[in-house]
Enzyme design. Sequence first.
Site, PDB file in Angstrom:
ATOM      1  CG  ASP A 135      -9.546  -5.371   4.806  1.00 53.41           C
ATOM      2  OD1 ASP A 135      -9.265  -4.709   5.827  1.00 53.41           O
ATOM      3  OD2 ASP A 135     -10.711  -5.617   4.455  1.00 53.41           O
ATOM      4  CG  MET A 177     -10.490  -3.002  11.366  1.00 47.24           C
ATOM      5  SD  MET A 177     -11.165  -1.597  10.456  1.00 47.24           S
ATOM      6  CE  MET A 177     -12.668  -1.307  11.369  1.00 47.24           C
ATOM      7  CE1 TYR A 280     -15.608   0.715  10.613  1.00 54.82           C
ATOM      8  CE2 TYR A 280     -15.991   0.536  12.964  1.00 54.82           C
ATOM      9  CZ  TYR A 280     -16.231   0.101  11.674  1.00 54.82           C
ATOM     10  OH  TYR A 280     -17.064  -0.957  11.449  1.00 54.82           O
TER      11      TYR A 280
HETATM   12  O1  F6P Z   1     -12.624  -3.732   4.449  1.00 53.74           O
HETATM   13  C1  F6P Z   1     -12.230  -2.768   5.356  1.00 53.74           C
HETATM   14  C2  F6P Z   1     -12.772  -3.049   6.721  1.00 53.74           C
HETATM   15  O2  F6P Z   1     -12.385  -2.022   7.597  1.00 53.74           O
HETATM   16  C3  F6P Z   1     -12.391  -4.409   7.311  1.00 53.74           C
HETATM   17  O3  F6P Z   1     -11.081  -4.420   7.806  1.00 53.74           O
HETATM   18  C4  F6P Z   1     -13.455  -4.589   8.345  1.00 53.74           C
HETATM   19  O4  F6P Z   1     -13.646  -5.952   8.641  1.00 53.74           O
HETATM   20  C5  F6P Z   1     -14.656  -4.000   7.663  1.00 53.74           C
HETATM   21  O5  F6P Z   1     -14.168  -3.093   6.698  1.00 53.74           O
HETATM   22  C6  F6P Z   1     -15.609  -3.244   8.543  1.00 53.74           C
HETATM   23  O6  F6P Z   1     -16.736  -2.957   7.778  1.00 53.74           O
HETATM   24  P1  F6P Z   1     -17.790  -1.812   8.037  1.00 53.74           P
HETATM   25  O7  F6P Z   1     -17.199  -0.522   7.561  1.00 53.74           O
HETATM   26  O8  F6P Z   1     -18.945  -2.195   7.197  1.00 53.74           O
HETATM   27  O9  F6P Z   1     -18.055  -1.809   9.498  1.00 53.74           O
END
Ligand code: F6P
Length: 358
Positions: A135, A177, A280
């Site tokens: 991020d 993201m 992801y």
């Molecule tokens: O902080 C990294 C990140 O991929 C963000 O961009 C996203 O909002 C969040 O993590 C997703 O979180 P999780 O892995 O808990 O689903």
Amino acid sequence: MGEKKKTIGILTSGGDCPGLNAAIRGVAKPALEVFGMKVYGFSNGYRGLMEGDAKELFQSDMSGILTIGGTILGTSRESFKKLRKSPELIQKMIDNYKKYELDCLVVLGGNGTHKTANLLSKKGLNVIGLPKTIDNDLYGTDFTFGFHSAVDIATGVIDRIHSTAQSHGRVMIIELMGHDAGWLTLYAGIAGGADVILIPELPYSIDRVIEKLHERETEGKKFSIVAVAEGAMTIDEAKMSRKDYKEYMTNLPYPSMGYKVAAEIAAKSSFEIRVTVPGYQQRGGQPSPYDRVLATKFGTYGAEMIANNDYGKMVSISGNKLTAIPLSEVAGKVKLVPRNHSLINSGRLLNTSFGQPR
Ligand code: F6P
């Protein structure tokens, strides 16, 4: 008599990203080979520290990990809010720090990780932080490792969408993201030549977005690329309190932000729209060479700090210079895209729309 050799613990916490292993290696290799330290790796972030789940790391553990994504230590998300109110969990971490006779704990993570790091530092533990997150929203550093790898992946997605968008004459929405920050969407959007970029820091007017799409149509460009940050919001939504906005979002019928923007465009136009959510993938795979270098620089700088008994800080990069900033200055702050950021200006000069009212 020589000085007692130092013992350090390393953990990776929060969402994973490419470059974590490069950073682990950046700290552990000099610690083991140059400074003769003993190194423990704690499993699954702070959870491993709470449970005393650690194993000693050796030179052989550092072989071949530089180029590999994810983290060899595993990671977890531990809510800081919950942790802050749980003295028994904090005590468990302190007890295990002592049990392993650590001289320093090295934490690799983002905002939540550094809040806990600061808390442990205030409790008297020696802690060093290394800034990681796709991020790039960590206060006190220009860049975090993992960010540029994610920008590469997101840009690759936009590049591939371009040709199919052109063939079909469609409006293609790509949701990226970044949590509450627009860094990833801004960089990938500019790198991929998106026609519209929507980021949380610049709340949008859907009418202005549609106007831009029509403008392109009039110019004979039958397709458009819209890069949308997962945290993007309209001008009206930006006026809501955080609590109201959260509630309002959970009651909307869309799986995620890209679909919401698609519905908003569809409600007021007849464009053929498709949505892509790389999700992801943006956190997966090999770190880019840039991130391997950055993570290695952060790690080795951290190892030198430990050798110099320089604790309670997060390693950071400021204008291409490595430095370290007190954890107390980092904790609890978020680095959003400033509205006057040079890339926003570049975008405007390129006639990219940010959905802004006139
Ligand atoms: O902080 C990294 C990140 O991929 C963000 O961009 C996203 O909002 C969040 O993590 C997703 O979180 P999780 O892995 O808990 O689903």
